[in-house]
Design a protein around this motif. Sequence first.
Motif, short mmCIF file in Angstrom:
data_model
loop_
_atom_site.label_atom_id
_atom_site.label_comp_id
_atom_site.label_asym_id
_atom_site.label_seq_id
_atom_site.Cartn_x
_atom_site.Cartn_y
_atom_site.Cartn_z
N ALA A 107 0.74 -1.13 0.08
CA ALA A 107 -0.05 0.04 0.14
C ALA A 107 0.79 1.29 -0.08
CB ALA A 107 -0.91 0.02 1.25
N LEU A 108 1.98 1.06 0.78
CA LEU A 108 2.90 2.40 0.76
C LEU A 108 3.69 2.38 -0.60
CD1 LEU A 108 4.36 2.11 4.54
CD2 LEU A 108 2.36 3.43 3.47
N GLN A 109 4.08 1.40 -0.96
CA GLN A 109 4.66 1.63 -2.57
C GLN A 109 3.66 2.20 -3.48
OE1 GLN A 109 5.97 -2.52 -2.82
NE2 GLN A 109 7.94 -2.20 -2.42
N ASP A 110 2.42 1.87 -3.29
CA ASP A 110 1.34 2.41 -4.31
C ASP A 110 1.24 3.98 -3.90
OD1 ASP A 110 0.68 0.19 -5.47
OD2 ASP A 110 -1.01 -0.31 -4.22
N ARG A 111 1.27 4.55 -2.81
CA ARG A 111 1.38 5.76 -2.56
C ARG A 111 2.53 6.40 -3.10
NH1 ARG A 111 0.36 7.17 3.87
NH2 ARG A 111 0.54 9.28 3.06
N VAL A 112 3.46 5.71 -2.94
CA VAL A 112 4.90 6.54 -3.57
C VAL A 112 4.59 6.65 -5.10
CG1 VAL A 112 7.43 6.14 -3.95
CG2 VAL A 112 6.44 5.81 -1.73
N ARG A 113 4.28 5.73 -5.63
CA ARG A 113 4.04 5.95 -7.07
C ARG A 113 3.11 6.76 -7.62
NH1 ARG A 113 4.70 -0.08 -6.96
NH2 ARG A 113 2.51 -0.36 -6.50
N GLY A 114 2.02 6.84 -7.00
CA GLY A 114 1.11 8.15 -7.02
C GLY A 114 1.62 9.39 -6.95
N PHE A 115 2.62 9.24 -5.89
CA PHE A 115 3.32 10.92 -6.01
C PHE A 115 4.23 11.03 -7.36
CE2 PHE A 115 2.99 11.12 -1.21
CZ PHE A 115 2.29 12.11 -1.18
N GLY A 175 12.55 9.09 -2.10
CA GLY A 175 13.64 8.27 -2.48
C GLY A 175 14.13 7.65 -0.89
N GLU A 176 13.89 8.35 0.17
CA GLU A 176 14.13 7.55 1.37
C GLU A 176 13.18 6.70 1.80
OE1 GLU A 176 14.39 11.24 3.87
OE2 GLU A 176 16.47 11.72 3.21
N VAL A 177 12.04 6.89 1.61
CA VAL A 177 10.82 5.99 1.74
C VAL A 177 11.25 4.57 0.87
CG1 VAL A 177 8.48 5.68 1.41
CG2 VAL A 177 9.07 7.89 2.41
N GLN A 178 11.50 4.72 -0.34
CA GLN A 178 11.72 3.80 -1.08
C GLN A 178 12.63 3.04 -0.60
OE1 GLN A 178 11.93 5.79 -4.96
NE2 GLN A 178 10.24 4.79 -5.77
N ASN A 179 13.71 3.54 -0.21
CA ASN A 179 14.96 2.69 0.32
C ASN A 179 14.67 2.09 1.84
OD1 ASN A 179 17.75 2.04 0.61
ND2 ASN A 179 17.71 3.57 2.43
N LEU A 204 5.44 9.52 4.77
CA LEU A 204 4.44 9.84 3.74
C LEU A 204 3.51 10.60 4.16
CD1 LEU A 204 4.03 6.41 1.81
CD2 LEU A 204 5.17 8.37 1.05
N ASP A 205 2.90 10.47 5.57
CA ASP A 205 2.14 11.46 6.08
C ASP A 205 2.72 12.93 6.23
OD1 ASP A 205 0.16 9.21 6.38
OD2 ASP A 205 0.81 8.67 8.43
N ALA A 206 3.86 12.62 6.82
CA ALA A 206 4.60 14.03 6.72
C ALA A 206 4.62 14.81 5.52
CB ALA A 206 5.94 14.04 7.37
N ILE A 207 4.73 14.02 4.46
CA ILE A 207 4.69 14.95 3.08
C ILE A 207 3.57 15.19 2.71
CG2 ILE A 207 5.21 14.12 0.56
CD1 ILE A 207 7.20 12.05 1.30
N ASP A 208 2.54 14.58 2.93
CA ASP A 208 1.18 14.97 2.64
C ASP A 208 0.76 16.13 3.53
OD1 ASP A 208 0.02 13.09 0.82
OD2 ASP A 208 -0.39 11.67 2.04
N ARG A 242 6.24 1.20 9.14
CA ARG A 242 5.43 2.13 9.98
C ARG A 242 6.07 3.45 9.97
NH1 ARG A 242 -0.15 1.45 10.67
NH2 ARG A 242 -0.34 -0.85 11.16
N ALA A 243 7.43 3.45 9.83
CA ALA A 243 8.31 4.42 9.68
C ALA A 243 7.94 5.27 8.44
CB ALA A 243 9.76 4.16 10.00
N ALA A 244 8.04 4.21 7.44
CA ALA A 244 7.80 5.05 6.11
C ALA A 244 6.38 5.57 5.71
CB ALA A 244 8.04 3.80 5.18
N GLN A 245 5.46 4.75 6.45
CA GLN A 245 4.05 5.60 6.68
C GLN A 245 3.99 6.71 7.19
OE1 GLN A 245 1.00 3.46 8.83
NE2 GLN A 245 -0.40 3.82 7.47
#
Length: 249
Positions: free
Chosen positions: A36-44, A64-68, A84-88, A78-81
């Motif tokens: 699900a998080l990878q889908d969010r990254v692709r959406g961006f 890039g950091e999230v993908q890593n 992504l929430d902070a980016i949003d 959870r850290a990646a999530q």
Amino acid sequence: WTMGESLIQQCRAEGDYVLVAQEDIDGDSGPDLVAALQDRVRGFLEHPEGIPEPLRGDVQVSLGEVQNILSTYPQWARAAQDRLDAIDQGIQEHLQWPREPIPCPQEMGSTVLYFDHPTEGFIKLQWTNPLPPPLLHSTGYLCDGCRRSGLQAAFQHVDLDGGRDITTFETGTWGWDFCPQCGVQYALDERRRLQSFVEEECAKARPADPSAELVLYRSQRSSGLFLRVRDLTCIPWGEGPSASSVGAA
């Protein structure tokens, strides 16, 4: 930003991350969450037009950091999530930032202040309403006088071109800002100080002739203010009034 419950520290060592307390990470970090998080990254990445142009560089770095994290340490999903929430949140704050002047409770008598910084000397503070939208991972604007947060209009430190000066005067902050109340109060305090100086120097400069005309000026060779008794015999196009009595502050 924090990763989870501050149980993971991000460590910039050759672009890698160090696990501090993996056993304390709770919640579901399984394949479904990672996907699900990878889908969010692709959406961006597939819709960059939804990212404000000033933030795109920072967003790309953060993605890039999230993908890593997701590819190398999927147990940190959870850290990646959180990332992504902070980016949003940063994007939404930028989009909702006021573009027109906001109501201000203080009446601005001056739009420019020259603040006597204790270590940097005089810095120029320009009244700016509204302030530029904050950076992606910024916590916003903080008054360096009263420490009030959440400023959207302030006297901000500007450079010679009139843009925001992001010189760091304090660890973790960029620039220097005064809220409207602190800016107005500083201007009033400086005017009172100048008035007191003038009154004191007037008493010194013309004890013999109370009707003598005094000239207040700033020296080009120092930051002091001076009082001179105008010499009425000097010609108008001369170098200026001669000094029969001088005071400095």
